[in-house]
Design an enzyme around this catalytic site. Structure first.
Site, PDB file in Angstrom:
ATOM      1  CG  ASP A  52      -3.478  -5.615  16.702  1.00 28.49           C
ATOM      2  OD1 ASP A  52      -4.303  -6.535  16.903  1.00 28.49           O
ATOM      3  OD2 ASP A  52      -3.456  -4.967  15.646  1.00 28.49           O
ATOM      4  CD  GLU A  55      -1.294 -11.423  23.811  1.00 28.14           C
ATOM      5  OE1 GLU A  55      -2.104 -12.345  24.004  1.00 28.14           O
ATOM      6  OE2 GLU A  55      -0.442 -11.063  24.650  1.00 28.14           O
ATOM      7  CG  ASP A  56       0.944 -15.276  17.701  1.00 28.70           C
ATOM      8  OD1 ASP A  56       0.456 -16.346  17.326  1.00 28.70           O
ATOM      9  OD2 ASP A  56       1.578 -15.144  18.770  1.00 28.70           O
ATOM     10  NE  ARG A  99      -7.819  -4.523   5.988  1.00 29.08           N
ATOM     11  CZ  ARG A  99      -6.969  -5.481   5.606  1.00 29.08           C
ATOM     12  NH1 ARG A  99      -7.346  -6.405   4.765  1.00 29.08           N
ATOM     13  NH2 ARG A  99      -5.745  -5.511   6.087  1.00 29.08           N
ATOM     14  CG  ASN A 138     -12.697   5.343   6.980  1.00 26.26           C
ATOM     15  OD1 ASN A 138     -12.918   6.538   7.151  1.00 26.26           O
ATOM     16  ND2 ASN A 138     -11.803   4.898   6.126  1.00 26.26           N
ATOM     17  CG  ASP A 166     -10.731  12.706   1.231  1.00 29.78           C
ATOM     18  OD1 ASP A 166     -10.186  12.314   2.286  1.00 29.78           O
ATOM     19  OD2 ASP A 166     -11.837  12.304   0.862  1.00 29.78           O
ATOM     20  NE  ARG A 169      -6.548   8.313  -1.918  1.00 29.71           N
ATOM     21  CZ  ARG A 169      -7.209   7.571  -1.043  1.00 29.71           C
ATOM     22  NH1 ARG A 169      -8.359   7.989  -0.549  1.00 29.71           N
ATOM     23  NH2 ARG A 169      -6.728   6.391  -0.665  1.00 29.71           N
TER      24      ARG A 169
END
Lengths: 328, 332
Positions: A52, A55-56, A99, A138, A166, A169
Site C-alpha cells: 500500500d 505506509e502507516d 473507492r 472498480n 453478483d 448475492r
C-alpha cells in the site's frame, strides 16, 4: 556468547524457504483487508504480501494480522510499499485504487484508477512474471482490460472478480425466498459487474429443477426484483456503512482457492469475450470460466436467449465506448 | 395461484426455528465485525445476531455479511436495535463502547463505558438468561466486573477477553525470536490486560524446555538478550497499532473466535481470561484479572493454580490494587 536460541535449537538446514502459494494483496483498505482475513481464515496460502502507499496503515494492518498468528495457520506476512515484497507470487489481488463514492457510478471511477494502475502493473509483472492477476478494483470489467493491456499477460492469467459477487448475492436472495441455503440454489449473473448485468433466468434451478416463468410477464411473484436488488446491493450497503468489504473479500478468497488448489470449479468472472456471442470488441465481461492453477483454462458456452445475447452485446458496446478513449 | 416455492418444494415438517449455537455480537465497529467474520469463517455458529446503536452501519454490515452467505456455513444472520433479536444466544460477545483514542490509556475510558453497559446488559440477560457473556470492550478487566455486577449472572458466566490477546502477542513475538511457530512456543501473561500485565517467565517453554533453565536471567533487567523487551512490546502493541492504523481489529477478533470455539464446543481448553480472582494470590477485593481458566459450555469451570514467585505475586497484587482504585469510585 551462546544465545538462548542457540542453546534451545540445533539447526539442521538453512535452506532458503520458497513460498509455493504466495498471494499478494495490493491495497490495504477495507476490500484488501477483507480479502486478506478471508484468505488467512481459510488457510489458503503460505505467504501473504501486503502493499500500500499509505505506509502507516500498511504496517498497522500487517502487525494486527501477525498478532493473530496463534489462532490461525497464519502465513508468513511481508509488507512494504516496495513491490519487491510481492516477488514470486502465485496470485496478485489488485484492490488498490479510488473507492466508489456515495452515488458515484462505477464508470465514473475509470479515469482515476487508470493512472494508478500504470505504475502498479509494471511493478507487479517485474517481480512475478508468471502470476495470475485478480482484478477487484472498480469498474472491474474495464480495469481488467486495462490490466491485461498493461501487463501483456496471456488472457488466461488476467481475471476480473466480475460477477462472482453478483452471482453470490443472487443465489443468497433466491435462497432466502425459498428457505434453502444459497449453495443449493443455482443461478448465474453474467456480463457487466454492475448496472447492466444479465441474470440468466433459464438456468436458475434447484436440484436441476428450473424455476419456470421467472423473469417473464407471467411472473406474478416478481422474481425480477431479485436481480434489481443485486444491482442495487453495492449502492445500498455503501449508503449505510460507507463501503462494502466482507462479501467481496469472501468471494475473492473463493476464486483464490480455486486457482491455488487447481480445483477447476466454474466461476462467473470477467474475461475477454471478443469473438464470443457475436461480440466484436476487445472487452472483458463475466462468463462462466473454469479456474485452475493456470488461471482461466476454459469457458463454458452458455445457451443464451436472443435478449440475453443482445444485452451482452450492448454491455460490450458501452464498455468499448469508454475503453477506446483510454490512453494506455 | 401457487408460488414458485410451492411448485418446487413439498414441505414435510415445519422448520425448527430455534438455533442451537447462536452467537450475538454487540457492537458493529471494527472489533465487533472482526469477531463476526472470524466466528463465521470458523463455522462456530448456526445463527449470528448483530446489535448496534448506529442503525445504518448495523444494517450495512449485516447485509454485507449476508451477501457472503454462499461462502460460509452460518445460515441465519440477523440484526436489530431491539435486543429481542439476541434471544436464545449461547454466547454474547460485547464489543460496544467508546474506542481507545490515540494515547488514551484504557483506564481513562472507564466511566464512558460503564454507562453504556448499564443500557445494554439488562436487555441481553433478559433475552438470553442462560448465556455466557464475553466482554471485549476496554478497560476489559474493570468492565467485566461492571458487567458481572449489572447482569446478576454467576461469575463463571461472565468472561473478560483479558490477556488471551496479550499472551497470543507474547507467543508470536517469542516465536519470531526463535524462528518457531507461536503454537509451539508456550508462555502466559496474566493479570491486567494492558500496562501492568504479568509475564510468567518461569513457564515460558518450547517442547517442555523452560527458557529460564537456558537463561536464568530471562525477563530480568540483567538479561543480556533483554527478553523483557518482548513483554514491553506486548504492552505497547495496541498503542502502536492504533497509532498506525487507527484501531486494532484482526488479532482481537481472532482471539475472541478462539475463546468462542472453546465455549461453544465445550473444549475445556485453558485460556488466560479475566475472571473473579478474590481469594487468589492474596487478593482481597472483588477484582477481575486474567488467570489460566478452563473454558467450556458453562463458561469458566475451573481455574489453574499457577505458582507465582514473590515478584510475580507482587505484580499481580499491584494490578489488583490499580484496578480497585478505579473500581471503587464507579457509580452504577
Amino acid at each position: 556468547m551462546a544465545t538462548l536460541k542457540g542453546e534451545l535449537l540445533k539447526n539442521f538446514t538453512r535452506e532458503k524457504v520458497v513460498a509455493h502459494n504466495k498471494v499478494s494483496v495490493i491495497g490495504t483498505g477495507s476490500v484488501g483487508m477483507a480479502c486478506a482475513i478471508s484468505i488467512v481464515l481459510k488457510g489458503l496460502s503460505d505467504e501473504l504480501a501486503l502493499v500500500d502507499i499509505n505506509e502507516d496503515r500498511l504496517k498497522g494492518e500487517a502487525l494486527d494480522l501477525q498478532h493473530g498468528s496463534l489462532f490461525v495457520k497464519m502465513p508468513n506476512i511481508v509488507f512494504s510499499k516496495d513491490y519487491r515484497v510481492t516477488a514470486n507470487s502465485n496470485i496478485v489481488i489488485i484492490t488498490g485504487g479510488a473507492r466508489q463514492e456515495k452515488g458515484e457510478t462505477r464508470l465514473s471511477l475509470v479515469h482515476r484508477n487508470v493512472s494508478i494502475l500504470k505504475l502498479m502493473i509494471s511493478n507487479i509483472v517485474q517481480y512475478s512474471p508468471s502470476c495470475k492477476l485478480i482484478v477487484v478494483s472498480n469498474p472491474v470489467d474495464i480495469l481488467t482490460y486495462v490490466v491485461w493491456k498493461l501487463s501483456d499477460f496471456p488472457k488466461s492469467r488476467v481475471i476480473g472478480s466480475g460477477c462472482n459477487l453478483d452471482t453470490a448475492r443472487f443465489r443468497y436472495l433466491i435462497g432466502q425466498r425459498l428457505g434453502i441455503h444459497s449453495e443449493s440454489c443455482h443461478g448465474w449473473i453474467l456480463g457487466e459487474h454492475g448496472d447492466s448485468s444479465v441474470a440468466v433466468w433459464s438456468g436458475v434451478n434447484i436440484a436441476g429443477v428450473t424455476l419456470k416463468n421467472l423473469g417473464t410477464d407471467k411472473d406474478w411473484e416478481q422474481w425480477e426484483n431479485i436481480h434489481k436488488e443485486v444491482i442495487a446491493s453495492a449502492y445500498e450497503i455503501i449508503k449505510r456503512k460507507g463501503y462494502t468489504s466482507w462479501a467481496i473479500g469472501l468471494s475473492v478468497a473463493d476464486l483464490t482457492e480455486s486457482i491455488l488448489k487447481n480445483l477447476r470449479r466454474v466461476h462467473p468472472v470477467s474475461t475477454i469475450v471478443k469473438d464470443l456471442y457475436g461480440i466484436k470488441e476487445e472487452v472483458f465481461l463475466s462468463i462462466p470460466c473454469v479456474l485452475g492453477e493456470n488461471g482461466i483454462t476454459d469457458v463454458i458456452n452458455m445457451k443464451l436467449t436472443p435478449e440475453e445475447v443482445a444485452h451482452l452485446k450492448k454491455s460490450a458496446e458501452t464498455l468499448w465506448a469508454f475503453q477506446k478513449e483510454l490512453k494506455l | 395461484m401457487s408460488t414458485v416455492k410451492e411448485q418446487l418444494i413439498t414441505n414435510l415438517i415445519a422448520e425448527d426455528k430455534i438455533s442451537q449455537r447462536k452467537i450475538t455480537v454487540v457492537g458493529t465497529g471494527a472489533v465487533g465485525m472482526a469477531c463476526a467474520i472470524s466466528v463465521l469463517l470458523k463455522d462456530l455458529a448456526d445463527e449470528l445476531a448483530l446489535v448496534d446503536v448506529e442503525e445504518n452501519r448495523l444494517k450495512g454490515e449485516t447485509m454485507d455479511l449476508q451477501h457472503g452467505s454462499l461462502f460460509f456455513n452460518t445460515s441465519k444472520i440477523v440484526s436489530g436495535q431491539d435486543y429481542k433479536i439476541t434471544a436464545n444466544s449461547k454466547l454474547v460477545i460485547v464489543t460496544a463502547g467508546a474506542r481507545q483514542q490515540k494515547g488514551e490509556s484504557r483506564l481513562a475510558l472507564v466511566q464512558r463505558n460503564v454507562n453504556i453497559m448499564k443500557t445494554i446488559i439488562p436487555a441481553i440477560v433478559h433475552n438470553s438468561p442462560d448465556c455466557k457473556l464475553l466482554i471485549v470492550s476496554n478497560p476489559v478487566d474493570i468492565l467485566t466486573y461492571v458487567v458481572w455486577k449489572i447482569s446478576g449472572l454467576p461469575a463463571t458466566r461472565v468472561i473478560g477477553s483479558g490477556c488471551n490477546l496479550d499472551s497470543a502477542r507474547f507467543r508470536y513475538l517469542v516465536g519470531e525470536k526463535l524462528g518457531v511457530h507461536p503454537t509451539s512456543c508456550h508462555g502466559w501473561i496474566i493479570g491486567e490486560h494492558g500496562d501492568s500485565s504479568v509475564p510468567l517467565w518461569s513457564g515460558v517453554n518450547v517442547a517442555g524446555v523452560a527458557l529460564k533453565t537456558l537463561n536464568p536471567n530471562l525477563g530480568s533487567d540483567s538479561d543480556k538478550e533483554q527478553w523483557n523487551n518482548v513483554h514491553r512490546q506486548v504492552v505497547e502493541s495496541a498503542y502502536e497499532i492504533i497509532k498506525l492504523k487507527g484501531y486494532t481489529s484482526w488479532a482481537i477478533g481472532l482471539s475472541v473466535a478462539d475463546l468462542s470455539g472453546s465455549i461453544l464446543k465445550n473444549l475445556r481448553r485453558v485460556h488466560p481470561v479475566s475472571t473473579m480472582v478474590k481469594g487468589l494470590y492474596g487478593v482481597k477485593e472483588e477484582i477481575f484479572l486474567s488467570v489460566p481458566c478452563v473454558l467450556g459450555r458453562n463458561g469458566i469451570s475451573d481455574i489453574v493454580k499457577v505458582n507465582l514467585n514473590p515478584e510475580e505475586e507482587a505484580l499481580f497484587k499491584k494490578s489488583a490494587k490499580t484496578l480497585w482504585d478505579v473500581q471503587k469510585d464507579l457509580t452504577f
